[in-house]
Enzyme design. Structure first.
Site, PDB file in Angstrom:
ATOM      1  N   SER A 135       0.958  -1.237  -0.143  1.00  0.00           N
ATOM      2  CA  SER A 135       0.170  -0.017  -0.050  1.00  0.00           C
ATOM      3  C   SER A 135       0.943   1.330   0.057  1.00  0.00           C
ATOM      4  CB  SER A 135      -0.918  -0.230   1.265  1.00  0.00           C
ATOM      5  OG  SER A 135      -1.539   1.002   1.376  1.00  0.00           O
ATOM      6  N   LYS A 161      -1.160  -0.929  -4.299  1.00  0.00           N
ATOM      7  CA  LYS A 161      -2.390  -0.256  -3.955  1.00  0.00           C
ATOM      8  C   LYS A 161      -2.140   1.194  -3.704  1.00  0.00           C
ATOM      9  CE  LYS A 161      -4.823   0.091   0.532  1.00  0.00           C
ATOM     10  NZ  LYS A 161      -5.427  -0.764   1.490  1.00  0.00           N
ATOM     11  N   LYS A 163      -3.221   5.002  -2.515  1.00  0.00           N
ATOM     12  CA  LYS A 163      -3.954   5.659  -1.692  1.00  0.00           C
ATOM     13  C   LYS A 163      -4.518   6.860  -2.582  1.00  0.00           C
ATOM     14  CE  LYS A 163      -4.100   3.796   2.380  1.00  0.00           C
ATOM     15  NZ  LYS A 163      -5.208   3.416   2.968  1.00  0.00           N
ATOM     16  N   GLU A 214     -11.564   0.824  -3.228  1.00  0.00           N
ATOM     17  CA  GLU A 214     -11.775   0.366  -1.801  1.00  0.00           C
ATOM     18  C   GLU A 214     -12.385   1.617  -0.966  1.00  0.00           C
ATOM     19  OE1 GLU A 214      -7.978  -0.964   0.160  1.00  0.00           O
ATOM     20  OE2 GLU A 214      -9.169  -1.419   1.872  1.00  0.00           O
TER      21      GLU A 214
HETATM   22  O1  NPG Z   1       0.349  -2.335   4.771  1.00  0.00           O
HETATM   23  O2  NPG Z   1      -0.087  -2.417   6.721  1.00  0.00           O
HETATM   24  C1  NPG Z   1      -0.215  -1.833   5.670  1.00  0.00           C
HETATM   25  C2  NPG Z   1      -1.072  -0.719   5.642  1.00  0.00           C
HETATM   26  C3  NPG Z   1      -2.072  -0.740   4.626  1.00  0.00           C
HETATM   27  O3  NPG Z   1      -3.164   0.940   3.677  1.00  0.00           O
HETATM   28  C4  NPG Z   1      -3.009   0.221   4.631  1.00  0.00           C
HETATM   29  N1  NPG Z   1      -3.706   0.377   5.602  1.00  0.00           N
HETATM   30  O4  NPG Z   1      -6.510   2.115   5.034  1.00  0.00           O
HETATM   31  O5  NPG Z   1      -6.389   0.017   4.883  1.00  0.00           O
HETATM   32  C5  NPG Z   1      -6.004   1.247   5.281  1.00  0.00           C
HETATM   33  C6  NPG Z   1      -4.876   1.497   5.793  1.00  0.00           C
HETATM   34  C7  NPG Z   1      -4.552   2.062   7.065  1.00  0.00           C
HETATM   35  C8  NPG Z   1      -3.430   2.478   7.622  1.00  0.00           C
HETATM   36  C9  NPG Z   1      -5.624   2.661   7.757  1.00  0.00           C
HETATM   37  C10 NPG Z   1      -3.125   2.918   9.049  1.00  0.00           C
HETATM   38  C11 NPG Z   1      -5.504   3.157   8.946  1.00  0.00           C
HETATM   39  C12 NPG Z   1      -4.181   3.293   9.355  1.00  0.00           C
END
Ligand code: NPG
Length: 370
Positions: A135, A161, A163, A214
């Site tokens: 991500s 992924k 954001k 998502e």
């Molecule tokens: O790889 O652990 C990871 C992060 C993945 O993007 C990710 N998590 O919204 O899914 C999400 C997000 C997130 C991260 C949400 C931190 C909240 C806090």
């Protein structure tokens, strides 16, 4: 198994680089670690609540408080002897799913270590390794984003992924497709940053062949997601909205999503996460394992969960070095884009004593009556 007491530890781990989403930026992991000490074993849990209540209403200081003040007394009074007893004992407490998950995880780990059984086997995992995605947070420029994507593809990640948020969506997606082609598995995560009125803008992502978008809309906007899913071609995946197996079943029936992200912390535990998996599988809805910047403890449990048969898309189960210089446990290392599913008793990993010593900023012992 008889629980003698529980230690609540707070650890601060710097992230290798700051992580920006539509709801803010973070450069350090402030984790609450739960250590259950039983007569014949010990077990570890990790609470994924963030420092601030910007992802869901939970935050780590609040989770610490609710565990100490309301959960542990119920676990003690209920003479809890297994992970499966935790959710029923805590059912009278509303919400606080991330806190409940951490307690359940620690009790389950202690139980399984004593029984010599792995988390993966307990949950019903079928694979020995799981495909890893990564991500990527919002970056200062498209050039920086492309550098990061190149680096992670080079490292072997099988899915990217991105954001997104209003003002940072079509342009970065187009740039990634132009540079890396149509073959790479690509998806986006909006963390609830849009409204149904943005459907026209979100439809502009249709030509890019994304695996999914998502959580485009607000957590409680099921109707909006169902409407949006009819207006765009990119499959809609829900994350924040899915708080239980029952909610997952309703969302699917309503047409609000065709893919589900499963995070144990968001649904109140690994046992409920397995139920979400089962509900989705029964409807033919693919699932994948989300992540919340877990240390090696939470990662071990996530990787076990992601090895269940319905997890047909790569998860946010990245290697330890994507987040931390030094992880709490021996690091999870990617091999050909996959992480190995731990096979040892319980989580199959334990915190490294010297690392724990270094990063623990507070600890508190709660003794259970004899
Ligand atoms: O790889 O652990 C990871 C992060 C993945 O993007 C990710 N998590 O919204 O899914 C999400 C997000 C997130 C991260 C949400 C931190 C909240 C806090």
């Amino acid at each position: 198994m008889k629980i003698e007491g529980v230690e609540l530890l707070r650890v601060h781990l710097p992230l290798v680089s700051s992580f920006e989403t539509s709801s803010g930026s973070q450069s350090e992991k402030d984790a609450l670690v739960v250590r259950v000490v039983a007569d014949d074993s010990e077990g570890w849990g990790e609470c994924v609540a963030m420092a601030q209540p910007v992802y869901t209403s939970e935050y780590v200081d609040g989770a610490h408080e609710v565990i100490r003040r309301f959960m542990l007394p119920r676990i003690a009074a209920g003479r809890c002897t297994s992970g499966a007893m935790v959710a029923p004992l805590l059912a009278a407490l509303k919400g606080h799913r991330m806190a409940k998950t951490a307690v359940e995880m620690a009790v389950l780990d202690a139980e399984l270590r004593a029984a010599g059984r792995s988390f993966a086997s307990y949950l019903g995992a079928e694979r020995t390794s799981v495909p890893s995605g990564v991500s990527i947070g919002i970056t200062a420029s498209v050039a920086e984003l492309l550098d990061q994507v190149a680096r992670y593809l080079e490292a072997g990640y099988l899915r990217i992924k991105l954001k997104v948020k209003p003002g940072w969506d079509v342009e970065p997606v187009r740039a990634v497709r132009e540079r890396f082609g149509d073959e790479i598995l690509l998806q986006v995560d909006a963390n609830a940053a849009y409204t149904l009125g943005d459907a026209g803008q979100l439809a502009r992502l249709d030509p890019f062949g994304l695996l999914l978008i998502e959580q485009p809309l607000a957590e409680d906007d099921m109707g909006g997601h169902a409407e949006l899913a009819r207006l765009i071609r990119t499959p809609v995946c829900l994350d924040e909205s899915i708080t239980s197996a029952r909610v997952a079943a309703d969302a699917i029936a309503l047409g609000a999503c065709s893919i589900v992200n499963i995070k144990a912390g968001r649904v109140g535990g690994y046992i409920e996460a397995r139920r979400v998996h089962d509900v989705c599988s029964a409807s033919g809805v693919p699932v994948w394992c989300g992540g919340m910047l877990e240390t090696g403890l939470g990662r071990a449990a996530n990787v076990a969960l992601a090895a269940l048969p319905g997890f047909s898309l790569p998860g946010d189960t990245s290697g330890s070095d994507r987040y931390f210089e030094t992880d709490l446990t021996p690091p999870f290392v990617l091999t050909s884009g996959h992480l190995p599913v731990p096979t040892g008793p319980g989580l199959g990993v334990e915190p490294l004593e010297d690392v724990m010593k270094e990063v623990t900023v507070s600890s508190e012992w709660v003794s259970f009556p004899g």
